[in-house]
Design an enzyme around this catalytic site. Sequence first.
Site, PDB file in Angstrom:
ATOM      1  NE  ARG A 110      34.476  46.592  39.317  1.00  0.00           N
ATOM      2  CZ  ARG A 110      35.018  45.440  39.798  1.00  0.00           C
ATOM      3  NH1 ARG A 110      35.330  45.579  41.092  1.00  0.00           N
ATOM      4  NH2 ARG A 110      34.883  44.370  38.894  1.00  0.00           N
ATOM      5  CG  HIS A 124      43.023  42.832  32.111  1.00  0.00           C
ATOM      6  ND1 HIS A 124      42.339  43.737  32.846  1.00  0.00           N
ATOM      7  CD2 HIS A 124      43.534  42.167  32.782  1.00  0.00           C
ATOM      8  CE1 HIS A 124      42.317  43.369  34.116  1.00  0.00           C
ATOM      9  NE2 HIS A 124      43.237  42.060  34.238  1.00  0.00           N
ATOM     10  CE1 TYR A 150      39.286  41.916  32.486  1.00  0.00           C
ATOM     11  CE2 TYR A 150      40.756  39.934  32.813  1.00  0.00           C
ATOM     12  CZ  TYR A 150      39.909  41.221  33.435  1.00  0.00           C
ATOM     13  OH  TYR A 150      39.887  41.241  34.605  1.00  0.00           O
TER      14      TYR A 150
END
Length: 421
Positions: A90, A194, A244
């Site tokens: 990540r 998202h 988002y």
Amino acid sequence: MKLTVVGGGSTYTPELVDGFARLRDTLPIEELVLVDPAADRLELVGGLARRIFARQGHAGRIVTTSDLDAGVDGADAVLLQLRVGGQAAREKDETWPLECGCIGQETTGAGGLAKALRTVPVVLDIAERVRRANPRAWIIDFTNPVGIVTRALLRAGHRAVGLCNVAIGFQRKFAALLDTAPAEVHLAHVGLNHLTWETGVRLGGPDGADVLPALLAEHGEAIAADVRLPRPLLESLGVVPSYYLRYYYAHDEVVRELRTKPSRAAEVAAMERELLAMYGDPTLDEKPALLAKRGGAFYSEAAVDLAAALLGGGGSPYQVVNTLNRGTLPFLPDDAVIEVQAAVGPEGPVPLPVPPLDPLFSGLIANVTAYEDLALDAALRGGRDRVFRALLAHPLIGQYAYADALTDRLVAHNREHLAWA
């Protein structure tokens, strides 16, 4: 009832376990299995999970195992919350795209594609093993990028529903602003995972009065601050975009911000170390307050509601889920995965009708759906050219020079997870 959590060693898990304990009348679990290859984390999380059940008087049995096949054997539902590559992957997803002036984020843009490429093959393998263990088991996917992962599962014929906590977060926040019970707040929630907008907020159900205009008029500043977008923009749109959408509506501003502060992955990694130390305390028998900062607010309530509805034991009649389009948004293919309100029962979700959308929203949805189709093709079949095509199609990238440079970086940083690289 047996429920299995794959990725059960996640620091998220005590939030989920707390919900299972509190809401046991809605979802009466007899056996909860936490599956994770990280035995050290699993021991810490499993110990706390048992203490949470004991404190709240839940009679269910909690089992921990690193054996996936044993864990899913006979499960009625399997919840997926895994992270292939961990926080280290990540961290890369959030940093190398910035080298090209693009958003560094784990679920969208180039970082989101990297996560999809790492994740889809692993999830499909897990799903096949679930199907062998119990063909009627439901798979609830909380693994990002939820839209692409759920599409992969459904295309392969699995009984799967995607879940995200964005909608339930809005429901809870709007209920607080309206001083009413969350169950009274019905969202007209539409888009892709998202990439969603609240186009209405109805009281009492899908046919109730729409109070969104009043919410924006009375609480516009608070709502705008929550999604980190200007209030005049929300008033102009007449809807509430998810957080988002800031990556699209304020891309360059966000890139500048991300370049001047530690990555979210670094923050989460530090938080996880602290949480795991807490979980090891044998006197701790409730989820710690720090867990609220980890993310996933109301995740457990959403998961319980969905599992209960799918397994026929209750749950809310309408829930926001990720499921097949099947004509709901007529400008998308039937096999696209959308995130909308649906009636959920033992045979799965059925999306509620969605009024025609403003081209401002439908255009972006169609664009990102095309990217997701190309991303899934890259995840399933591999190849540098397929990765390049997906990146070129993404509206946060879109220029061939960026797509070319990002492709090289994506492959370089993920080679160990890409069988074709």
